[in-house]
Design an enzyme around this catalytic site. Structure first.
Site, PDB file in Angstrom:
ATOM      1  N   PHE A   1      -3.388   5.859   2.780  1.00 41.87           N
ATOM      2  CA  PHE A   1      -4.450   5.546   3.723  1.00 41.87           C
ATOM      3  C   PHE A   1      -3.997   5.723   5.165  1.00 41.87           C
ATOM      4  O   PHE A   1      -4.761   6.146   6.021  1.00 41.87           O
ATOM      5  CB  PHE A   1      -4.943   4.116   3.516  1.00 41.87           C
ATOM      6  CG  PHE A   1      -6.111   3.758   4.378  1.00 41.87           C
ATOM      7  CD1 PHE A   1      -7.384   4.196   4.051  1.00 41.87           C
ATOM      8  CD2 PHE A   1      -5.955   3.005   5.533  1.00 41.87           C
ATOM      9  CE1 PHE A   1      -8.471   3.888   4.846  1.00 41.87           C
ATOM     10  CE2 PHE A   1      -7.037   2.695   6.332  1.00 41.87           C
ATOM     11  CZ  PHE A   1      -8.297   3.132   5.982  1.00 41.87           C
TER      12      PHE A   1
ATOM     13  N   CYS B   1      -8.340 -26.048  12.949  1.00 40.31           N
ATOM     14  CA  CYS B   1      -9.559 -26.852  13.024  1.00 40.31           C
ATOM     15  C   CYS B   1      -9.257 -28.344  13.039  1.00 40.31           C
ATOM     16  O   CYS B   1     -10.015 -29.137  13.586  1.00 40.31           O
ATOM     17  CB  CYS B   1     -10.495 -26.502  11.871  1.00 40.31           C
ATOM     18  SG  CYS B   1     -11.178 -24.838  12.039  1.00 40.31           S
TER      19      CYS B   1
ATOM     20  N   ASP C   1       0.857  -1.174   0.000  1.00 36.81           N
ATOM     21  CA  ASP C   1       0.000   0.000   0.000  1.00 36.81           C
ATOM     22  C   ASP C   1       0.900   1.231   0.000  1.00 36.81           C
ATOM     23  O   ASP C   1       2.042   1.175   0.428  1.00 36.81           O
ATOM     24  CB  ASP C   1      -0.898  -0.030   1.240  1.00 36.81           C
ATOM     25  CG  ASP C   1      -1.992   1.020   1.158  1.00 36.81           C
ATOM     26  OD1 ASP C   1      -2.208   1.549   0.061  1.00 36.81           O
ATOM     27  OD2 ASP C   1      -2.613   1.307   2.191  1.00 36.81           O
ATOM     28  N   SER C   2       0.376   2.347  -0.471  1.00 34.03           N
ATOM     29  CA  SER C   2       1.227   3.510  -0.720  1.00 34.03           C
ATOM     30  C   SER C   2       1.514   4.363   0.513  1.00 34.03           C
ATOM     31  O   SER C   2       2.421   5.187   0.488  1.00 34.03           O
ATOM     32  CB  SER C   2       0.553   4.400  -1.754  1.00 34.03           C
ATOM     33  OG  SER C   2      -0.646   4.939  -1.212  1.00 34.03           O
TER      34      SER C   2
ATOM     35  N   GLY D   1     -10.905   4.358  -0.674  1.00 28.53           N
ATOM     36  CA  GLY D   1     -11.769   5.302   0.024  1.00 28.53           C
ATOM     37  C   GLY D   1     -13.103   4.729   0.454  1.00 28.53           C
ATOM     38  O   GLY D   1     -14.009   5.470   0.826  1.00 28.53           O
TER      39      GLY D   1
ATOM     40  N   HIS E   1      -6.978 -19.799  11.238  1.00 27.78           N
ATOM     41  CA  HIS E   1      -8.322 -20.211  10.807  1.00 27.78           C
ATOM     42  C   HIS E   1      -9.048 -19.094  10.050  1.00 27.78           C
ATOM     43  O   HIS E   1      -9.621 -19.331   8.984  1.00 27.78           O
ATOM     44  CB  HIS E   1      -9.198 -20.644  11.982  1.00 27.78           C
ATOM     45  CG  HIS E   1     -10.627 -20.771  11.556  1.00 27.78           C
ATOM     46  ND1 HIS E   1     -11.083 -21.838  10.817  1.00 27.78           N
ATOM     47  CD2 HIS E   1     -11.677 -19.913  11.658  1.00 27.78           C
ATOM     48  CE1 HIS E   1     -12.358 -21.645  10.503  1.00 27.78           C
ATOM     49  NE2 HIS E   1     -12.745 -20.484  10.997  1.00 27.78           N
TER      50      HIS E   1
ATOM     51  N   ASP F   1      -8.634  -7.062   0.309  1.00 24.84           N
ATOM     52  CA  ASP F   1      -7.770  -7.216   1.470  1.00 24.84           C
ATOM     53  C   ASP F   1      -8.516  -6.628   2.643  1.00 24.84           C
ATOM     54  O   ASP F   1      -9.355  -5.755   2.486  1.00 24.84           O
ATOM     55  CB  ASP F   1      -6.459  -6.458   1.302  1.00 24.84           C
ATOM     56  CG  ASP F   1      -6.661  -4.968   1.533  1.00 24.84           C
ATOM     57  OD1 ASP F   1      -7.095  -4.306   0.577  1.00 24.84           O
ATOM     58  OD2 ASP F   1      -6.446  -4.504   2.665  1.00 24.84           O
TER      59      ASP F   1
ATOM     60  N   CYS G   1      -8.028 -26.297   7.892  1.00 32.99           N
ATOM     61  CA  CYS G   1      -6.861 -25.595   8.434  1.00 32.99           C
ATOM     62  C   CYS G   1      -6.277 -26.317   9.645  1.00 32.99           C
ATOM     63  O   CYS G   1      -6.945 -27.107  10.307  1.00 32.99           O
ATOM     64  CB  CYS G   1      -7.200 -24.142   8.782  1.00 32.99           C
ATOM     65  SG  CYS G   1      -7.930 -23.887  10.411  1.00 32.99           S
TER      66      CYS G   1
ATOM     67  N   ASP H   1      -2.409   8.209  -2.839  1.00 30.72           N
ATOM     68  CA  ASP H   1      -3.710   8.865  -3.016  1.00 30.72           C
ATOM     69  C   ASP H   1      -4.124   9.630  -1.777  1.00 30.72           C
ATOM     70  O   ASP H   1      -3.510   9.503  -0.723  1.00 30.72           O
ATOM     71  CB  ASP H   1      -4.779   7.820  -3.361  1.00 30.72           C
ATOM     72  CG  ASP H   1      -4.982   6.815  -2.223  1.00 30.72           C
ATOM     73  OD1 ASP H   1      -4.039   6.622  -1.424  1.00 30.72           O
ATOM     74  OD2 ASP H   1      -6.065   6.226  -2.135  1.00 30.72           O
TER      75      ASP H   1
ATOM     76  N   CYS I   1     -13.514 -27.325   8.075  1.00 32.16           N
ATOM     77  CA  CYS I   1     -12.360 -26.514   7.674  1.00 32.16           C
ATOM     78  C   CYS I   1     -11.083 -27.351   7.721  1.00 32.16           C
ATOM     79  O   CYS I   1     -10.826 -28.042   8.704  1.00 32.16           O
ATOM     80  CB  CYS I   1     -12.231 -25.305   8.602  1.00 32.16           C
ATOM     81  SG  CYS I   1     -10.798 -24.263   8.224  1.00 32.16           S
TER      82      CYS I   1
END
Length: 367
Positions: free
Chosen positions: A99, A311, A95-96, A218, A337, A268, A308, A149, A306
């Site tokens: 944010f 689990c 990410d830049s 945004g 999980h 994300d 994973c 941004d 699940c």
RNA sequence: GCGAGCGUAGCCAAGUGGUUAAGGCAGUGGUUUGUGGUACCACCAUCCCGCGGGUUCGAGUCCCGUCGUUCGCC
């Protein structure tokens, strides 16, 4: 194949704009739709890269702002780049920092040149410009880098949002000029708040630059979820079909299904790991507080369906115990999980699109 | 046996005469959306301050007794 960042749409849903595609990057492919785990250094704070790979995650997020402060991009560069430094061999997106300016700092001054704000870490002044953000991201070496941004808050007046979006577009030009490494894909970010005409204006300006990918930014800054969906439905049709589309910061089961239905590819969100650190597990579309009384003597797996590690290996009672005791292992196991859950969720959606059963299987999330 | 201190919710603990008895932990729920690294919010002693008397308009707070407990002395 010819271009390191090609995107192919393999299957389109006959009833919606949903699509199953493949995004090629120098460090491997990303099969979309896809949820990407996010973390300060993309280690998701309590999970190892090996554990992360097991969740089915393909691309992970790292953070320009935090890495700039600690340890500094110079050290990452000396280490041989982010992939080597953190030992994640798959695709990485940074990410830049735009944010973070919005989300972490109260004292900030934004003008056309860039942003000045106080580090929440130690109070010293930090100056970020589009050029600086790209320079840092070039040094970090992620596969995908994001344009710097300005993310307007919600609620914000039309004037404020309009100013931010025009500045974001002008900054994009500077990002493109500053960008030095062709093996990193620069994505542009659509702004415009909840004003749909401003969103359209932003998107139309961005696609002029013919970037390798586009993001909607945004959103998920406090506005009602219906507005996110409205924005996504309005903007996605304007974005090129042969480029990946990334909805930043989203999110929940419903928001992802709706956005995928509108044609978005990548997501994300901090939800799976932050929830884990707050003792909440994502199970079957619900959120459970594992510290609740009812789990103390529940000796069944968190989610029997699940695959994973968590689990497959532990009971709800044990997880509840770890979380009540604030044992670090609890955060790790529930993070594993939760990430697996959201990655699998998008994998199932992808499979449904490929078999033409997206609406049939996920239609109940669509409204 | 003598002297001194202490006894406030499951635990720790403030409060030493004046309306609804701090706070913390534990407990019970909730919140969390391009991650300020395990956070935040709400609820949690309505005849109640070991027990029994007394003083006072009014006592967790003063006095007497009693029980328990801690420390010191013999």
């Amino acid at each position: 194949m010819s271009h390191p960042f090609s995107f192919e749409c393999q299957t389109c849903c006959p009833h919606t704009k949903a699509r199953a595609g493949v995004f090629h990057t120098p460090h491997g492919i990303v099969e979309t739709p896809r949820f990407m785990p996010v973390g300060t250094l993309a280690n998701v704070k309590t999970v190892t890269p090996a554990q992360l790979a097991e969740t089915g995650a393909q691309m992970v997020l790292a953070n320009t702002y935090h890495l700039h402060l600690q340890p500094g991009e110079g050290i990452v560069q000396k280490a041989g780049g982010l992939h080597k430094f953190m030992n994640w061999q798959g695709p990485i997106l940074t990410d830049s920092g735009g944010f973070q300016v919005f989300s972490l700092s109260e004292l900030r001054e934004i003008n056309d040149e860039g942003v000045t704000f106080r580090s929440p870490r130690d109070g010293h002044f930090i100056h970020l410009t589009p050029e600086k953000s790209i320079e840092i991201q070039n040094a970090l070496g992620a596969d995908v880098i994001m344009a710097f941004d300005e993310c307007a808050p919600y609620p914000a007046s039309r004037d404020v949002v309009e100013t931010a979006l025009h500045r974001t577009t002008r900054w994009l030009e500077r990002c493109i000029k500053a960008h030095q490494r062709p093996n990193q894909a620069l994505f542009g970010i659509v702004q415009g708040g909840v004003y749909l005409d401003l969103r359209q204006l932003s998107a139309r300006s961005l696609i002029e630059f013919d970037l390798p990918g586009y993001a909607i930014g945004g959103v998920s800054v406090g506005e009602p979820p219906e507005l996110i969906q409205k924005i996504v439905e309005t903007i996605t049709p304007l974005l090129p079909l042969n480029k990946p589309r990334y909805l930043m910061g989203v999110g929940t089961y419903r928001e992802m299904v709706q956005a995928i239905g509108a044609g978005m590819d990548l997501f994300d969100c901090v939800i799976p790991t932050r929830l884990a650190r707050h003792a909440n597990a994502l199970v079957g579309g619900e959120r459970w507080n594992l510290r609740n009384q009812k789990f103390r003597e529940d000796f069944t797996p968190l989610d029997a369906t699940c695959p994973c590690y968590t689990c497959q290996s532990f009971t709800r009672a044990y997880l509840s115990h770890l979380l009540r005791s604030r044992e670090l292992l609890g955060y790790t196991l529930v993070s594993i999980h939760n990430i697996t859950e959201l990655v699998r969720f998008t994998q199932r959606i992808r499979a449904a699109i490929q078999t033409g059963t997206f609406v049939e299987q996920f239609g109940h999330w669509l409204n």
